[in-house]
Design a protein around this motif. Structure first.
Motif, PDB file in Angstrom:
ATOM      1  N   HIS A  90       0.846  -1.203   0.032  1.00  0.00           N
ATOM      2  CA  HIS A  90      -0.136   0.094   0.063  1.00  0.00           C
ATOM      3  C   HIS A  90       0.884   1.250   0.183  1.00  0.00           C
ATOM      4  O   HIS A  90       0.536   2.200  -0.587  1.00  0.00           O
ATOM      5  N   TYR A  91       2.121   1.148   0.818  1.00  0.00           N
ATOM      6  CA  TYR A  91       2.955   2.292   0.740  1.00  0.00           C
ATOM      7  C   TYR A  91       3.920   2.329  -0.397  1.00  0.00           C
ATOM      8  O   TYR A  91       4.234   3.391  -0.788  1.00  0.00           O
ATOM      9  N   PHE A  92       4.553   1.138  -0.883  1.00  0.00           N
ATOM     10  CA  PHE A  92       5.362   1.062  -1.865  1.00  0.00           C
ATOM     11  C   PHE A  92       5.041  -0.073  -2.500  1.00  0.00           C
ATOM     12  O   PHE A  92       4.960  -1.558  -2.173  1.00  0.00           O
ATOM     13  N   PRO A  93       4.836   0.257  -3.879  1.00  0.00           N
ATOM     14  CA  PRO A  93       4.288  -0.896  -4.893  1.00  0.00           C
ATOM     15  C   PRO A  93       5.191  -1.987  -5.241  1.00  0.00           C
ATOM     16  O   PRO A  93       4.793  -3.107  -5.366  1.00  0.00           O
ATOM     17  N   THR A  94       6.533  -1.647  -5.046  1.00  0.00           N
ATOM     18  CA  THR A  94       7.654  -2.615  -5.505  1.00  0.00           C
ATOM     19  C   THR A  94       8.594  -2.695  -4.222  1.00  0.00           C
ATOM     20  O   THR A  94       8.775  -1.666  -3.695  1.00  0.00           O
ATOM     21  N   LYS A  95       9.434  -3.813  -4.429  1.00  0.00           N
ATOM     22  CA  LYS A  95      10.694  -3.988  -3.359  1.00  0.00           C
ATOM     23  C   LYS A  95      11.560  -2.768  -4.081  1.00  0.00           C
ATOM     24  O   LYS A  95      12.212  -2.173  -3.298  1.00  0.00           O
ATOM     25  N   GLU A  96      11.654  -2.492  -5.363  1.00  0.00           N
ATOM     26  CA  GLU A  96      12.579  -1.608  -5.640  1.00  0.00           C
ATOM     27  C   GLU A  96      12.178   0.008  -5.330  1.00  0.00           C
ATOM     28  O   GLU A  96      13.155   0.750  -4.908  1.00  0.00           O
ATOM     29  N   ALA A  97      10.992   0.036  -5.145  1.00  0.00           N
ATOM     30  CA  ALA A  97      10.420   1.367  -4.861  1.00  0.00           C
ATOM     31  C   ALA A  97      10.969   1.749  -3.333  1.00  0.00           C
ATOM     32  O   ALA A  97      11.172   2.759  -3.090  1.00  0.00           O
ATOM     33  N   LEU A  98      10.646   0.552  -2.584  1.00  0.00           N
ATOM     34  CA  LEU A  98      11.130   0.468  -1.121  1.00  0.00           C
ATOM     35  C   LEU A  98      12.538   0.683  -0.887  1.00  0.00           C
ATOM     36  O   LEU A  98      12.950   1.826  -0.278  1.00  0.00           O
TER      37      LEU A  98
END
Length: 197
Positions: free
Chosen positions: A54-62
């Motif tokens: 919900h906060y970060f769509p992908t591991k990369e984005a996180l």
């Protein structure tokens, strides 16, 4: 609806986002980008897998958000140093002392960089985030070294190379602390001999 409940919801949302970022930082530092799983981060944050997404769509984005957090922290550190009414050398010592400190968070940030930099198969957004972070650290640090060189306080030599050497030392110390958690870091004065005239 009054603005107060809306503000509280936003505050809770931001707190939860920070919790996820903190958990991600810990997991990425321990496992590296490639081996870390969203489920590991969710577990460390004490929330559901779906809520992380919900906060970060992908591991990369996180991962990119964790690196951006490092960049903001570094920019704030440089701004504090530049505002200090002290000599160029004392500003440099202040920044290097914070970089070389043995706090858990500082060590985690350094280990994340080492892990991700050594993984040659990191996705493009991850590599770009690491490149941004390196520029944000390297350029101001080189500039601080150059200013201290002009006063005769810092060692002679190309400021960029001295900055890279200092960055390598701090990363090495973070790795050493991860391998030997009970071992004290060498005193900052000893390590600063690398930069002292």
């Amino acid at each position: 609806m009054s603005p107060r409940p809306t503000a509280r919801v936003e505050q809770l949302r931001e707190e939860r986002r920070r919790d996820v970022l903190g958990a991600a930082r810990r997991v990425f530092a321990r496992k590296g980008f490639a081996a870390a799983k969203i489920s590991d981060i969710a577990s460390a944050a004490g929330i559901s897998h779906g809520l992380v997404h919900h906060y970060f769509p992908t591991k990369e984005a996180l991962f990119v958000a964790v690196i951006e957090e490092s960049i903001h922290g570094w920019e704030a550190l440089i701004a504090r140093a530049r505002a200090m009414p002290v000599s160029a050398w004392e500003r440099l010592v202040y920044v290097c002392s914070i970089m070389g400190e043995s706090s858990v968070e500082a060590s985690e940030h350094l280990r994340i960089i080492v892990h991700a930099s050594m993984g040659g198969d990191a996705p493009q957004p991850v590599r770009e985030a690491l490149d941004r972070l390196e520029r944000h650290v390297h350029e101001p640090l080189s500039s601080l070294i150059e200013e201290a060189q002009r006063t005769g306080a810092a060692a002679a030599g190309p400021p960029g190379e001295l900055a890279r050497a200092w960055m390598a030392v701090t990363q090495g110390l973070a790795i050493n602390q991860a391998v030997h958690p009970g071992m004290a870091r060498p005193p900052i004065e000893l390590v600063l001999r690398l930069l002292k005239a």
